[in-house]
Design a protein around this motif. Structure first.
Motif, mmCIF file in Angstrom:
data_model
loop_
_atom_site.group_PDB
_atom_site.id
_atom_site.type_symbol
_atom_site.label_atom_id
_atom_site.label_comp_id
_atom_site.label_asym_id
_atom_site.label_seq_id
_atom_site.Cartn_x
_atom_site.Cartn_y
_atom_site.Cartn_z
ATOM 1 N N VAL A 89 36.456 33.929 55.060
ATOM 2 C CA VAL A 89 36.664 33.127 53.852
ATOM 3 C C VAL A 89 35.770 33.605 52.711
ATOM 4 C CG1 VAL A 89 37.531 31.083 55.060
ATOM 5 C CG2 VAL A 89 35.115 31.211 54.443
ATOM 6 N N VAL A 90 34.577 34.095 53.031
ATOM 7 C CA VAL A 90 33.713 34.671 51.991
ATOM 8 C C VAL A 90 34.387 35.921 51.408
ATOM 9 C CG1 VAL A 90 31.514 35.845 51.548
ATOM 10 C CG2 VAL A 90 31.546 33.703 52.843
ATOM 11 N N ALA A 91 34.932 36.757 52.276
ATOM 12 C CA ALA A 91 35.615 37.969 51.805
ATOM 13 C C ALA A 91 36.837 37.624 50.954
ATOM 14 C CB ALA A 91 36.025 38.833 52.997
ATOM 15 N N ALA A 92 37.628 36.656 51.405
ATOM 16 C CA ALA A 92 38.813 36.250 50.639
ATOM 17 C C ALA A 92 38.409 35.666 49.289
ATOM 18 C CB ALA A 92 39.636 35.235 51.436
ATOM 19 N N GLY A 101 35.621 36.246 47.679
ATOM 20 C CA GLY A 101 35.068 37.329 46.874
ATOM 21 C C GLY A 101 36.157 38.176 46.238
ATOM 22 N N ALA A 102 37.234 38.383 46.975
ATOM 23 C CA ALA A 102 38.363 39.137 46.418
ATOM 24 C C ALA A 102 38.982 38.391 45.244
ATOM 25 C CB ALA A 102 39.413 39.395 47.504
ATOM 26 N N ILE A 103 39.153 37.094 45.386
ATOM 27 C CA ILE A 103 39.725 36.283 44.303
ATOM 28 C C ILE A 103 38.798 36.299 43.086
ATOM 29 C CG2 ILE A 103 40.316 33.920 43.611
ATOM 30 C CD1 ILE A 103 41.230 33.543 46.599
ATOM 31 N N GLY A 104 37.519 36.058 43.312
ATOM 32 C CA GLY A 104 36.561 36.053 42.206
ATOM 33 C C GLY A 104 36.438 37.412 41.548
ATOM 34 N N GLY A 105 36.435 38.458 42.343
ATOM 35 C CA GLY A 105 36.339 39.816 41.799
ATOM 36 C C GLY A 105 37.560 40.188 40.977
ATOM 37 N N ILE A 106 38.735 39.786 41.425
ATOM 38 C CA ILE A 106 39.956 40.057 40.676
ATOM 39 C C ILE A 106 39.940 39.295 39.350
ATOM 40 C CG2 ILE A 106 42.457 39.645 40.656
ATOM 41 C CD1 ILE A 106 42.372 40.319 43.705
ATOM 42 N N ALA A 107 39.494 38.052 39.377
ATOM 43 C CA ALA A 107 39.403 37.267 38.137
ATOM 44 C C ALA A 107 38.416 37.909 37.171
ATOM 45 C CB ALA A 107 38.985 35.836 38.454
ATOM 46 N N ARG A 108 37.281 38.375 37.687
ATOM 47 C CA ARG A 108 36.292 39.038 36.834
ATOM 48 C C ARG A 108 36.875 40.316 36.241
ATOM 49 N NH1 ARG A 108 30.956 41.992 38.706
ATOM 50 N NH2 ARG A 108 32.140 41.891 40.609
ATOM 51 N N TYR A 109 37.553 41.097 37.054
ATOM 52 C CA TYR A 109 38.155 42.329 36.551
ATOM 53 C C TYR A 109 39.198 42.026 35.471
ATOM 54 C CZ TYR A 109 40.510 46.780 36.249
ATOM 55 O OH TYR A 109 41.056 47.943 35.769
ATOM 56 N N GLY A 110 39.963 40.964 35.678
ATOM 57 C CA GLY A 110 40.942 40.563 34.668
ATOM 58 C C GLY A 110 40.296 40.281 33.325
ATOM 59 N N LEU A 111 39.154 39.624 33.340
ATOM 60 C CA LEU A 111 38.441 39.373 32.083
ATOM 61 C C LEU A 111 37.946 40.670 31.452
ATOM 62 C CD1 LEU A 111 36.396 36.130 32.766
ATOM 63 C CD2 LEU A 111 38.251 36.448 31.135
ATOM 64 N N LEU A 112 37.492 41.598 32.289
ATOM 65 C CA LEU A 112 37.040 42.890 31.754
ATOM 66 C C LEU A 112 38.190 43.670 31.121
ATOM 67 C CD1 LEU A 112 34.603 43.966 34.604
ATOM 68 C CD2 LEU A 112 33.987 43.244 32.293
ATOM 69 N N VAL A 113 39.385 43.522 31.671
ATOM 70 C CA VAL A 113 40.552 44.179 31.088
ATOM 71 C C VAL A 113 40.917 43.513 29.758
ATOM 72 C CG1 VAL A 113 43.042 44.580 31.397
ATOM 73 C CG2 VAL A 113 41.453 45.026 33.279
ATOM 74 N N LEU A 114 40.859 42.175 29.727
ATOM 75 C CA LEU A 114 41.190 41.450 28.502
ATOM 76 C C LEU A 114 40.158 41.659 27.396
ATOM 77 C CD1 LEU A 114 42.427 38.027 29.927
ATOM 78 C CD2 LEU A 114 43.801 39.764 28.779
ATOM 79 N N PHE A 115 38.900 41.754 27.785
ATOM 80 C CA PHE A 115 37.803 41.895 26.824
ATOM 81 C C PHE A 115 36.947 43.104 27.195
ATOM 82 C CE2 PHE A 115 38.793 37.366 27.263
ATOM 83 C CZ PHE A 115 39.180 37.076 25.970
ATOM 84 N N PRO A 116 37.468 44.304 26.969
ATOM 85 C CA PRO A 116 36.701 45.495 27.359
ATOM 86 C C PRO A 116 35.411 45.618 26.553
ATOM 87 C CG PRO A 116 38.680 46.114 26.133
ATOM 88 C CD PRO A 116 38.723 44.628 26.322
ATOM 89 N N ARG A 117 34.417 46.160 27.186
ATOM 90 C CA ARG A 117 33.112 46.328 26.554
ATOM 91 C C ARG A 117 33.070 47.654 25.832
ATOM 92 N NH1 ARG A 117 28.483 48.122 26.504
ATOM 93 N NH2 ARG A 117 26.849 48.398 27.984
ATOM 94 N N THR A 118 32.573 47.607 24.606
ATOM 95 C CA THR A 118 32.358 48.843 23.862
ATOM 96 C C THR A 118 30.892 49.210 23.987
ATOM 97 O OG1 THR A 118 31.904 47.645 21.817
ATOM 98 C CG2 THR A 118 34.197 48.286 22.229
#
Length: 150
Positions: free
Chosen positions: A17-20, A22-39
């Protein structure tokens, strides 16, 4: 670790359940990075939002699972360690500060460093406070309905 040897802690269902989560949280974080890329020298909005929103969510979660509900034993590892651990990121926050300094934006780095802390700590407090207030409101509302004749 006891006696220099690593010992298995928990059961496989907790690890899963920690792995699952973490996958959900990591995907959500990556989605934000795609929406708001860092310059290179721009403010790292995605990481800022992740850490502030995650702080608010952990405040809500802690109050709910310690004061109001009797959660399943896997809920806290799934949400707290998994989802929110995968979503928030102190390591990226630290690297962003160093990267901003290296890119020639020390003012942005300092603002980011302090604004994140100044926002994340109150966000955790706000999550806890709002959750307690909402629960108190619901209890009072329910108590009034029980007392009122129909």
């Amino acid at each position: 670790m006891t006696g220099g040897a690593w010992r298995w802690r928990g059961t496989i269902d907790v690890w899963l359940v920690v792995a699952a989560g973490g996958a959900i949280g990591g995907i959500a974080r990556y989605g934000l990075l795609v929406l708001f890329p860092r310059t290179g020298t721009g403010f790292p909005w995605a990481t800022f939002f992740e850490n502030v929103a995650g702080s608010f969510a952990i405040g809500v979660m802690i109050v709910l699972i310690t004061e109001f509900i009797r959660p399943h034993r896997l809920l806290r590892p799934f949400l707290g360690v998994g989802v929110l651990g995968g979503f928030t990121t102190f390591s990226t926050y630290a690297v962003d500060v160093v990267s901003l300094v290296d890119a020639g934006a020390p003012r942005t780095a300092l603002v980011y460093l302090f604004v994140t802390l100044a926002a994340a700590l109150p966000a955790a407090w706000a999550g806890m406070t709002l959750t307690r207030a909402t629960a108190a409101y619901r209890r009072n509302r329910t108590a009034r309905k029980v007392k009122e004749p129909r």
